[in-house]
Design a protein around this motif. Structure first.
Motif, PDB file in Angstrom:
ATOM      1  N   HIS A  23       0.822  -1.217   0.000  1.00  0.00           N
ATOM      2  CA  HIS A  23       0.000   0.000   0.000  1.00  0.00           C
ATOM      3  C   HIS A  23       0.855   1.267   0.000  1.00  0.00           C
ATOM      4  CE1 HIS A  23      -3.470  -2.518   0.645  1.00  0.00           C
ATOM      5  NE2 HIS A  23      -2.947  -2.996   1.739  1.00  0.00           N
ATOM      6  N   GLY A  24       1.953   1.281  -0.728  1.00  0.00           N
ATOM      7  CA  GLY A  24       2.796   2.470  -0.810  1.00  0.00           C
ATOM      8  C   GLY A  24       3.667   2.698   0.408  1.00  0.00           C
ATOM      9  N   LEU A  25       3.796   1.704   1.269  1.00  0.00           N
ATOM     10  CA  LEU A  25       4.633   1.787   2.462  1.00  0.00           C
ATOM     11  C   LEU A  25       5.742   0.748   2.365  1.00  0.00           C
ATOM     12  CD1 LEU A  25       1.747   1.754   5.095  1.00  0.00           C
ATOM     13  CD2 LEU A  25       2.844   3.757   4.097  1.00  0.00           C
ATOM     14  N   ILE A  26       6.828   1.003   3.046  1.00  0.00           N
ATOM     15  CA  ILE A  26       7.906   0.018   3.115  1.00  0.00           C
ATOM     16  C   ILE A  26       7.890  -0.578   4.512  1.00  0.00           C
ATOM     17  CG2 ILE A  26      10.395  -0.387   3.010  1.00  0.00           C
ATOM     18  CD1 ILE A  26      10.548   1.952   1.030  1.00  0.00           C
ATOM     19  N   LEU A  27       7.752  -1.890   4.589  1.00  0.00           N
ATOM     20  CA  LEU A  27       7.754  -2.602   5.862  1.00  0.00           C
ATOM     21  C   LEU A  27       9.133  -3.206   6.079  1.00  0.00           C
ATOM     22  CD1 LEU A  27       4.399  -4.496   5.376  1.00  0.00           C
ATOM     23  CD2 LEU A  27       4.780  -2.500   6.786  1.00  0.00           C
ATOM     24  N   ILE A  28       9.694  -2.960   7.236  1.00  0.00           N
ATOM     25  CA  ILE A  28      10.999  -3.519   7.588  1.00  0.00           C
ATOM     26  C   ILE A  28      10.803  -4.306   8.876  1.00  0.00           C
ATOM     27  CG2 ILE A  28      13.402  -3.021   8.151  1.00  0.00           C
ATOM     28  CD1 ILE A  28      13.023  -0.285   6.790  1.00  0.00           C
ATOM     29  N   ALA A  29      11.228  -5.562   8.871  1.00  0.00           N
ATOM     30  CA  ALA A  29      11.071  -6.403  10.055  1.00  0.00           C
ATOM     31  C   ALA A  29      12.368  -7.142  10.336  1.00  0.00           C
ATOM     32  CB  ALA A  29       9.938  -7.409   9.849  1.00  0.00           C
ATOM     33  N   ALA A  30      12.600  -7.414  11.603  1.00  0.00           N
ATOM     34  CA  ALA A  30      13.757  -8.205  11.992  1.00  0.00           C
ATOM     35  C   ALA A  30      13.565  -9.622  11.461  1.00  0.00           C
ATOM     36  CB  ALA A  30      13.883  -8.217  13.509  1.00  0.00           C
ATOM     37  N   ALA A  31      14.615 -10.157  10.854  1.00  0.00           N
ATOM     38  CA  ALA A  31      14.553 -11.536  10.382  1.00  0.00           C
ATOM     39  C   ALA A  31      14.452 -12.451  11.596  1.00  0.00           C
ATOM     40  CB  ALA A  31      15.791 -11.865   9.560  1.00  0.00           C
ATOM     41  N   PRO A  32      13.704 -13.534  11.470  1.00  0.00           N
ATOM     42  CA  PRO A  32      13.591 -14.460  12.596  1.00  0.00           C
ATOM     43  C   PRO A  32      14.976 -14.938  13.051  1.00  0.00           C
ATOM     44  CG  PRO A  32      12.040 -15.044  10.858  1.00  0.00           C
ATOM     45  CD  PRO A  32      12.922 -13.968  10.312  1.00  0.00           C
ATOM     46  N   ALA A  33      15.098 -15.206  14.341  1.00  0.00           N
ATOM     47  CA  ALA A  33      16.378 -15.634  14.910  1.00  0.00           C
ATOM     48  C   ALA A  33      16.918 -16.848  14.161  1.00  0.00           C
ATOM     49  CB  ALA A  33      16.203 -15.960  16.385  1.00  0.00           C
TER      50      ALA A  33
ATOM     51  N   ARG B  63      12.022   2.048  -3.065  1.00  0.00           N
ATOM     52  CA  ARG B  63      11.779   3.494  -2.983  1.00  0.00           C
ATOM     53  C   ARG B  63      10.931   3.950  -4.162  1.00  0.00           C
ATOM     54  NH1 ARG B  63      17.570   3.751  -2.231  1.00  0.00           N
ATOM     55  NH2 ARG B  63      17.688   5.006  -4.129  1.00  0.00           N
ATOM     56  N   ARG B  64      11.232   3.456  -5.357  1.00  0.00           N
ATOM     57  CA  ARG B  64      10.453   3.843  -6.539  1.00  0.00           C
ATOM     58  C   ARG B  64       9.005   3.374  -6.423  1.00  0.00           C
ATOM     59  NH1 ARG B  64      15.315   3.022  -9.342  1.00  0.00           N
ATOM     60  NH2 ARG B  64      14.889   0.830  -9.657  1.00  0.00           N
ATOM     61  N   LEU B  65       8.808   2.152  -5.953  1.00  0.00           N
ATOM     62  CA  LEU B  65       7.442   1.623  -5.810  1.00  0.00           C
ATOM     63  C   LEU B  65       6.597   2.460  -4.861  1.00  0.00           C
ATOM     64  CD1 LEU B  65       8.068  -2.228  -5.624  1.00  0.00           C
ATOM     65  CD2 LEU B  65       6.758  -1.013  -7.373  1.00  0.00           C
ATOM     66  N   CYS B  66       7.240   3.078  -3.871  1.00  0.00           N
ATOM     67  CA  CYS B  66       6.515   3.856  -2.866  1.00  0.00           C
ATOM     68  C   CYS B  66       6.595   5.360  -3.097  1.00  0.00           C
ATOM     69  CB  CYS B  66       7.048   3.517  -1.477  1.00  0.00           C
ATOM     70  SG  CYS B  66       6.758   1.793  -1.059  1.00  0.00           S
ATOM     71  N   GLY B  67       7.242   5.790  -4.155  1.00  0.00           N
ATOM     72  CA  GLY B  67       7.333   7.217  -4.451  1.00  0.00           C
ATOM     73  C   GLY B  67       8.223   7.977  -3.490  1.00  0.00           C
ATOM     74  N   ILE B  68       9.220   7.313  -2.932  1.00  0.00           N
ATOM     75  CA  ILE B  68      10.145   7.967  -2.007  1.00  0.00           C
ATOM     76  C   ILE B  68      11.355   8.433  -2.800  1.00  0.00           C
ATOM     77  CG2 ILE B  68      11.665   7.637  -0.019  1.00  0.00           C
ATOM     78  CD1 ILE B  68       9.635   5.601   1.034  1.00  0.00           C
ATOM     79  N   GLU B  69      11.630   9.718  -2.702  1.00  0.00           N
ATOM     80  CA  GLU B  69      12.755  10.306  -3.422  1.00  0.00           C
ATOM     81  C   GLU B  69      13.700  10.973  -2.441  1.00  0.00           C
ATOM     82  OE1 GLU B  69      11.075  13.027  -6.209  1.00  0.00           O
ATOM     83  OE2 GLU B  69      10.086  11.444  -7.359  1.00  0.00           O
ATOM     84  N   TYR B  70      14.902  11.201  -2.905  1.00  0.00           N
ATOM     85  CA  TYR B  70      15.885  11.926  -2.099  1.00  0.00           C
ATOM     86  C   TYR B  70      15.391  13.354  -1.895  1.00  0.00           C
ATOM     87  CZ  TYR B  70      20.086  14.528  -0.978  1.00  0.00           C
ATOM     88  OH  TYR B  70      20.995  15.366  -0.382  1.00  0.00           O
ATOM     89  N   GLY B  71      15.499  13.851  -0.693  1.00  0.00           N
ATOM     90  CA  GLY B  71      15.107  15.224  -0.392  1.00  0.00           C
ATOM     91  C   GLY B  71      14.104  15.298   0.730  1.00  0.00           C
ATOM     92  N   PRO B  72      12.812  15.051   0.425  1.00  0.00           N
ATOM     93  CA  PRO B  72      11.813  15.153   1.490  1.00  0.00           C
ATOM     94  C   PRO B  72      12.066  14.098   2.571  1.00  0.00           C
ATOM     95  CG  PRO B  72      10.752  15.040  -0.662  1.00  0.00           C
ATOM     96  CD  PRO B  72      12.209  14.755  -0.871  1.00  0.00           C
ATOM     97  N   PRO B  73      11.744  14.422   3.811  1.00  0.00           N
ATOM     98  CA  PRO B  73      11.931  13.431   4.874  1.00  0.00           C
ATOM     99  C   PRO B  73      10.928  12.293   4.744  1.00  0.00           C
ATOM    100  CG  PRO B  73      10.825  15.349   5.729  1.00  0.00           C
ATOM    101  CD  PRO B  73      11.203  15.680   4.318  1.00  0.00           C
ATOM    102  N   VAL B  74      11.249  11.181   5.373  1.00  0.00           N
ATOM    103  CA  VAL B  74      10.304  10.076   5.477  1.00  0.00           C
ATOM    104  C   VAL B  74       9.839  10.009   6.931  1.00  0.00           C
ATOM    105  CG1 VAL B  74      11.205   8.696   3.562  1.00  0.00           C
ATOM    106  CG2 VAL B  74      12.196   8.424   5.834  1.00  0.00           C
ATOM    107  N   VAL B  75       8.654   9.474   7.127  1.00  0.00           N
ATOM    108  CA  VAL B  75       8.118   9.301   8.471  1.00  0.00           C
ATOM    109  C   VAL B  75       8.253   7.820   8.819  1.00  0.00           C
ATOM    110  CG1 VAL B  75       6.080   9.494   9.934  1.00  0.00           C
ATOM    111  CG2 VAL B  75       6.534  11.228   8.183  1.00  0.00           C
ATOM    112  N   LEU B  76       8.885   7.560   9.957  1.00  0.00           N
ATOM    113  CA  LEU B  76       9.134   6.197  10.400  1.00  0.00           C
ATOM    114  C   LEU B  76       8.264   5.898  11.611  1.00  0.00           C
ATOM    115  CD1 LEU B  76      13.019   6.447  10.320  1.00  0.00           C
ATOM    116  CD2 LEU B  76      11.559   5.520   8.535  1.00  0.00           C
TER     117      LEU B  76
END
Length: 188
Positions: free
Chosen positions: A93-103, A124-137
């Motif tokens: 849905h236009g977001l990047i999900l980052i998760a810890a790999a299982p132990a 980044r391209r799939l989510c429209g994230i470009e260099y410059g504007p901040p991202v919200v984490l």
């Protein structure tokens, strides 16, 4: 084991190579009833964030450098993601999900020696994230998941929220034209 030798092309000085069979999957294996399966990594999903309480969510902003690395030490420290931590990433849905790999499992990505996470250009391209504007984490510490939101998405969500607030506020303060005015004596 078969020996591979170069085949000489009709063009002088040009050698055409043959592919080594050991490096190429056997395309006929599935025809003989053998299953050729490759295990896929378990990628992070939003379902891990089901019933998340707002108190468990930490939010921050960060600027990505030109190579796609995000440095956000506070969230990484809260998540316990030290340099060398194995991570998996996916988009939804236009977001990047980052998760810890299982132990004990190797992730596709890693927290680098500087404490940064490199987000691949394809994600980044799939989510429209470009260099410059901040991202919200947004980090869900108990679930070991961090979500990267493009700033444009957050701006759209806030604009919609403000519009709803204004409409709700007006609905409570303005009289309804279909209701009789209580100051009017005929309404009684």
């Amino acid at each position: 084991m078969s020996r591979v030798s170069p085949v000489v092309s009709s063009r002088p000085g040009h050698v055409r190579e043959r592919l080594i069979g050991a490096l190429i999957p056997n395309a006929l294996a599935s025809r003989r009833g053998e299953d050729v399966s490759v295990p896929l990594p378990a990628l992070p999903t939003l379902s891990t964030l089901d019933n998340l309480s707002p108190a468990a969510l930490l939010v921050s902003t960060a600027r990505m450098d030109r190579s796609g690395r995000v440095h956000e030490r506070i969230l990484l420290r809260e998540l316990g993601w030290d340099p060398g931590r194995q991570l998996d990433m996916d988009t939804l849905h236009g977001l990047i999900l980052i998760a810890a790999a299982p132990a004990g499992q190797r992730g596709q990505h890693i927290v680098d020696h500087r404490g940064a996470i490199k987000i691949p250009a394809s994600l980044r391209r799939l989510c429209g994230i470009e260099y410059g504007p901040p991202v919200v984490l947004a980090a869900a510490v108990p679930d070991q998941v961090m979500v990267v939101h493009p700033s444009a998405t957050v701006a759209q969500l806030l604009a919609a929220h403000y519009t709803d607030l204004i409409r709700t506020s007006r609905a409570h303060t303005e009289p309804d034209p279909t209701e009789p005015d209580p100051a009017d004596g005929d309404a009684l």
